[in-house]
Design an enzyme around this catalytic site. Structure first.
Site, PDB file in Angstrom:
ATOM      1  CE1 TYR A  24     -13.706   6.739  -1.970  1.00 17.79           C
ATOM      2  CE2 TYR A  24     -13.394   5.584   0.111  1.00 17.79           C
ATOM      3  CZ  TYR A  24     -13.250   5.645  -1.255  1.00 17.79           C
ATOM      4  OH  TYR A  24     -12.663   4.612  -1.906  1.00 17.79           O
ATOM      5  CE1 TYR A 151     -13.782   1.163  -4.471  1.00 14.41           C
ATOM      6  CE2 TYR A 151     -12.408  -0.558  -3.529  1.00 14.41           C
ATOM      7  CZ  TYR A 151     -12.607   0.771  -3.856  1.00 14.41           C
ATOM      8  OH  TYR A 151     -11.633   1.690  -3.586  1.00 14.41           O
ATOM      9  CG  ASP A 252     -10.203  -7.287  -6.627  1.00 13.07           C
ATOM     10  OD1 ASP A 252      -9.500  -7.588  -5.647  1.00 13.07           O
ATOM     11  OD2 ASP A 252     -10.573  -6.119  -6.871  1.00 13.07           O
ATOM     12  CE  LYS A 281      -9.253  -3.225   1.201  1.00 20.68           C
ATOM     13  NZ  LYS A 281      -9.979  -3.149  -0.054  1.00 20.68           N
TER      14      LYS A 281
HETATM   15  C1  LIG Z   1      -9.739  -2.344  -1.254  1.00 21.20           C
HETATM   16  C2  LIG Z   1      -9.942  -3.025  -2.534  1.00 21.20           C
HETATM   17  C3  LIG Z   1      -9.221  -2.654  -3.689  1.00 21.20           C
HETATM   18  C4  LIG Z   1      -8.278  -1.482  -3.718  1.00 21.20           C
HETATM   19  O1  LIG Z   1      -7.179  -1.653  -2.891  1.00 21.20           O
HETATM   20  P1  LIG Z   1      -6.358  -0.365  -2.395  1.00 21.20           P
HETATM   21  O2  LIG Z   1      -5.216  -0.947  -1.638  1.00 21.20           O
HETATM   22  O3  LIG Z   1      -7.294   0.425  -1.554  1.00 21.20           O
HETATM   23  O4  LIG Z   1      -5.925   0.361  -3.614  1.00 21.20           O
HETATM   24  C5  LIG Z   1      -9.444  -3.383  -4.842  1.00 21.20           C
HETATM   25  N1  LIG Z   1     -10.301  -4.417  -4.868  1.00 21.20           N
HETATM   26  C6  LIG Z   1     -10.993  -4.799  -3.786  1.00 21.20           C
HETATM   27  C7  LIG Z   1     -11.912  -5.982  -3.876  1.00 21.20           C
HETATM   28  C8  LIG Z   1     -10.853  -4.118  -2.585  1.00 21.20           C
HETATM   29  O5  LIG Z   1     -11.571  -4.493  -1.507  1.00 21.20           O
END
Ligand SMILES: *Cc1c(COP(=O)(O)O)cnc(C)c1O
Length: 432
Positions: A24, A151, A252, A281
């Site tokens: 970014y 997100y 997610d 993550k």
């Molecule tokens: C960071 C994140 C993603 C994307 O993961 P990447 O490994 O960066 O592709 C998706 N969903 C959430 C909630 C996130 O915090």
């Protein structure tokens, strides 16, 4: 080149600036980068010789700090066997062990595991699962509902369910799939609950459920979209609404998974199981990119009974053995230390140390959940300036917009947390 000259090589910042994209930022006028020599425990060592206390866990990923003996050993052991082997037609023990652990520790019913390379891909996989599920049942359900300020990643499907402003849909408007967005849950984690918080989602489902494949959300904590903590009853009610209207629920937990919110998975705050769960993550303790999408036997069976008969996804590095081995060691550490104690101690410290920021004129609010501490300002910060101030104070904190936040490694000491919180206080004091 001998070892000594490798060690003494300086990171070529001007080459970096001219040729490498960072997240970014502009290619022609990028935000300055600090060259890092190494990282150990909760300390990041810069090339300049300065060390910074890490307040970011490398974007939620690193639970036990850097250069962790157990994770290094797991990686080296696995390297001497194989780093990677294709997952088509072949399998290995690290993948089986990891699947076993994930099935066991995630909310009940999630029994089938798809391994992929990053969080965004895990979300793509989840969305494809939902689409194929309904296709198998002969239903034309091809839209998603997502939450404002949510997100879910930067790839196109993930972006199509990420808040349109936050992910700048306008830049790609003819290409990004059009989905539905419901209001951000308006009751925070500890405010009193009232049922009308579900009005907007209920209305959307009522009107459009025949075309909705799934509701996708970050349970309890909306991360990159605004570091916002919402009420567990919202999640509980959303689960019930999905059942009522025949819509799948995708949770997610890429940011919230593995203890960060005070529960092993944020879904546990509401005692619910999603139909599909995304993890990423922190899964490898911050060592490498890896992710998993879990689903129920019912969804998996339905997909497999469908016309295609298969699930159409299979990345080259699927089930990477090195990543699985490190993830296994990371989860073993997580589940053997008393992580609840670590997170609750951090939580108390963040609560105690950040609360004095409330008195500052630049500060709008302060909130803490689990090992996440957020100071929301009245105005967006000047990132370049503020980052330098933090570095000068010996800490690594990277704010965005109006948000200055901490999510330190679980092993951060009391002294380190104090220094991180104090730096935030000092910096906020200089803003009017
Ligand atoms: C960071 C994140 C993603 C994307 O993961 P990447 O490994 O960066 O592709 C998706 N969903 C959430 C909630 C996130 O915090």
């Amino acid at each position: 080149m001998n070892n000594k000259s490798i060690l003494s090589t300086k990171i070529d910042l001007s080459y970096d600036k001219q040729h490498i994209w960072h997240p970014y930022t502009s290619m022609t006028a990028p935000i300055p980068c600090y060259p890092v020599e190494s990282a150990n425990g909760c300390l990041i060592s810069l090339q300049s010789g300065e060390t910074l206390i890490d307040g970011m866990s490398s974007w939620w990923a690193c639970l036990f700090g850097y250069n962790v003996k157990e994770l290094n050993e797991a990686a080296t052991d696995q390297l001497s066997k194989m780093s990677h082997i294709m997952f088509g037609g072949l399998t290995h023990q690290p993948a089986v062990d990891l699947a076993k652990t994930l099935v066991e520790i995630t909310p009940k019913g999630l029994d089938k595991v798809f391994f992929s390379d990053s969080g965004s891909v895990a979300v793509e996989v989840a969305m494809k699962m939902a689409l194929q599920y309904w296709q198998s049942l002969g239903k034309n359900k091809t839209k998603f509902i997502a939450l404002k300020k949510g997100y879910h990643g930067d790839t196109f499907a993930a972006m199509s369910v990420t808040d349109p402003e936050g992910s700048m849909h306008a830049l790609y408007q003819d290409f990004v799939a059009k989905n539905f967005f419901t209001k951000q849950p308006n009751i925070t984690f500890d405010q009193p609950w009232h049922e009308n918080a579900m009005d907007d989602l209920t209305q959307l489902l009522k009107e459009h459920h025949t075309q909705i494949a799934a509701l996708i959300l970050e349970p309890i904590v909306q991360g990159a979209g605004g570091m916002y903590f919402y009420h567990p009853n919202y999640l509980k009610a959303a689960r019930a609404l999905c059942d009522e209207y025949g819509v799948l629920l995708i949770a997610d937990e890429i940011a919230t998974g593995f203890g960060r919110t005070g529960k092993l998975f944020a879904c546990e705050h509401a005692n619910i199981s999603p139909d599909i769960l995304c993890l990423g993550k922190a899964i490898t303790g911050g060592y490498m990119s890896f992710a998993a999408t879990l689903t129920t036997t019912h969804v998996a069976t339905t997909i497999s009974d469908g016309k295609a008969g298969v699930f159409m996804h299979g990345p080259t590095f699927m089930g990477n053995a090195l990543a699985c081995a490190v993830a296994n060691a990371n989860l073993k550490m997580l589940l053997t230390i008393n992580w609840q104690q670590f997170v609750s101690t951090l939580s108390d410290q963040l609560q105690n140390q950040l609360s004095r920021c409330r008195a500052l004129p630049s500060v709008n609010s302060v909130r803490v959940l689990g090992a996440i501490g957020v100071v929301e300002l009245n105005q967006a910060v000047n990132m370049v300036e503020i980052q330098k101030q933090f570095v000068d104070l010996g800490v690594w904190i990277r704010p965005f917009g109006k948000l200055i936040y901490l999510m330190p490694p679980y092993i951060a000491s009391e002294q380190q947390i104090n220094k991180l919180c104090d730096a935030i206080y000092q910096v906020c004091k200089t803003i009017d």
